[in-house]
Scaffold this motif. Structure first.
Motif, PDB file in Angstrom:
ATOM      1  N   GLN A 149       4.641  10.272 -10.465  1.00  0.00           N
ATOM      2  CA  GLN A 149       4.292   8.851 -10.574  1.00  0.00           C
ATOM      3  C   GLN A 149       5.507   8.016 -10.217  1.00  0.00           C
ATOM      4  O   GLN A 149       6.649   8.427 -10.450  1.00  0.00           O
ATOM      5  N   GLU A 193      -4.728  -4.209 -17.056  1.00  0.00           N
ATOM      6  CA  GLU A 193      -4.453  -3.449 -15.838  1.00  0.00           C
ATOM      7  C   GLU A 193      -5.509  -3.732 -14.783  1.00  0.00           C
ATOM      8  O   GLU A 193      -6.692  -3.900 -15.107  1.00  0.00           O
ATOM      9  N   THR A 195      -6.647  -1.873 -11.101  1.00  0.00           N
ATOM     10  CA  THR A 195      -6.423  -0.655 -10.324  1.00  0.00           C
ATOM     11  C   THR A 195      -7.054  -0.787  -8.948  1.00  0.00           C
ATOM     12  O   THR A 195      -8.244  -1.112  -8.830  1.00  0.00           O
ATOM     13  N   VAL A 197      -7.269   1.250  -4.978  1.00  0.00           N
ATOM     14  CA  VAL A 197      -7.092   2.524  -4.283  1.00  0.00           C
ATOM     15  C   VAL A 197      -6.697   2.209  -2.849  1.00  0.00           C
ATOM     16  O   VAL A 197      -7.368   1.429  -2.170  1.00  0.00           O
ATOM     17  N   PHE A 217      -3.723   5.729  -6.516  1.00  0.00           N
ATOM     18  CA  PHE A 217      -4.044   4.635  -7.424  1.00  0.00           C
ATOM     19  C   PHE A 217      -2.843   3.699  -7.425  1.00  0.00           C
ATOM     20  O   PHE A 217      -1.707   4.142  -7.642  1.00  0.00           O
ATOM     21  N   ILE A 219      -1.704   0.568  -9.535  1.00  0.00           N
ATOM     22  CA  ILE A 219      -2.061  -0.161 -10.751  1.00  0.00           C
ATOM     23  C   ILE A 219      -1.087  -1.316 -10.971  1.00  0.00           C
ATOM     24  O   ILE A 219       0.133  -1.131 -10.896  1.00  0.00           O
ATOM     25  N   GLY A 240      -3.844  10.146  -5.777  1.00  0.00           N
ATOM     26  CA  GLY A 240      -5.255  10.188  -6.111  1.00  0.00           C
ATOM     27  C   GLY A 240      -5.828  11.572  -6.300  1.00  0.00           C
ATOM     28  O   GLY A 240      -6.886  11.729  -6.920  1.00  0.00           O
ATOM     29  N   ARG A 245      -9.448   8.315 -13.267  1.00  0.00           N
ATOM     30  CA  ARG A 245      -9.411   7.139 -14.146  1.00  0.00           C
ATOM     31  C   ARG A 245     -10.557   7.254 -15.142  1.00  0.00           C
ATOM     32  O   ARG A 245     -11.719   7.454 -14.755  1.00  0.00           O
TER      33      ARG A 245
END
Length: 251
Positions: A149, A193, A195, A197, A217, A219, A240, A245
């Motif tokens: 991440q 949040e 989100t 893609v 993703f 965010i 992804g 999610r």
């Protein structure tokens, strides 16, 4: 047989990889051998292998041939993960270590800090005036040695300048942002949040080792205290193919 020949070859190789016939780290047979096995040309095999690369299943490194990639466990991402930050810390943890399923010793964080002036987007997210001073922190999160991440997390200088929170030597911090702000008497009571893609940019692909056809993703997070935005993460980037999610609501 419908479809292109390379699609059928790619599908069979994909099933073999997912079935475990070719474990992570294993080299696929040479193109010539695969062409003979499937009775197609090497051009077809190259296109099939490209399809597997786009899906993030294999990688090619120089003359080392085509190797099956490691497949980290899929993470379940939900707003509930922040309970790990807000709750009591009987053992060191953060929302990331919780949803990645790793212990503190299996967690690593690369970081880079700098003071910046809020641009129009950041000012809008914080609901402050242009030109406000902000601490920008760029993180790469590792689980068991694998980059999993990235995030760009920002805090207002008025809240953190001159405190332990502004010192990168104190990262990683148990309880993450919520724990950090709590140490300053700022209680996070709301998290929002959004989100999206999208495809990763070149830096994200390189750092997170993302297959060329794998989306991420992206965010945008805001943490609030009594209606005031106290932290903005824009963006948090997660591959992804390594996460799902999960949202839940009780009526």
């Amino acid at each position: 047989m419908r479809g292109h020949a390379y699609e059928h070859v790619a599908a069979e190789l994909r099933e073999a990889i997912l079935r475990g016939d070719y474990p992570p780290g294993t080299r696929l047979p040479k193109h010539a051998d695969l062409a003979q096995r499937y009775d197609v040309s090497e051009i077809v095999i190259r296109k099939a292998v490209d399809d597997l690369k786009n899906r993030g299943l294999v990688e090619t490194r120089g003359r080392g041939g085509t190797t099956v990639r490691e497949r980290p466990p899929v993470r379940r991402i939900s707003m509930d993960r922040y309970r790990a930050d807000a709750g009591p810390q009987s053992v060191p943890q953060t929302s990331f270590t919780r949803d990645a399923g790793v212990t503190w010793s299996e967690y690593r964080l690369d970081k880079a800090y700098q003071w910046i002036i809020a641009d129009s987007r950041l000012a809008a997210l914080f609901a402050v005036d242009l030109g406000v001073r902000v601490l920008e922190r760029r993180f790469v999160f590792y689980a068991k040695g694998l980059p999993s991440q990235m995030s760009r997390s920002c805090l207002l200088a008025a809240d953190v300048e001159g405190t332990a929170v502004a010192d990168p030597k104190n990262e990683p911090w148990p309880g993450g942002n919520i724990g950090q702000l709590g140490s300053l008497g700022v209680e996070v009571d709301e998290i929002a949040e959004e989100t999206a893609v999208r495809m990763p940019d070149a830096e994200e692909s390189a750092i997170l080792n993302i297959g060329s056809g794998v989306p991420v993703f992206a965010i945008t997070r805001r943490m609030l205290s009594r209606g005031r935005v106290v932290e903005v993460a824009d963006p948090i980037v997660i591959p992804g193919d390594r996460a799902v999610r999960v949202d839940q609501i009780f009526l």
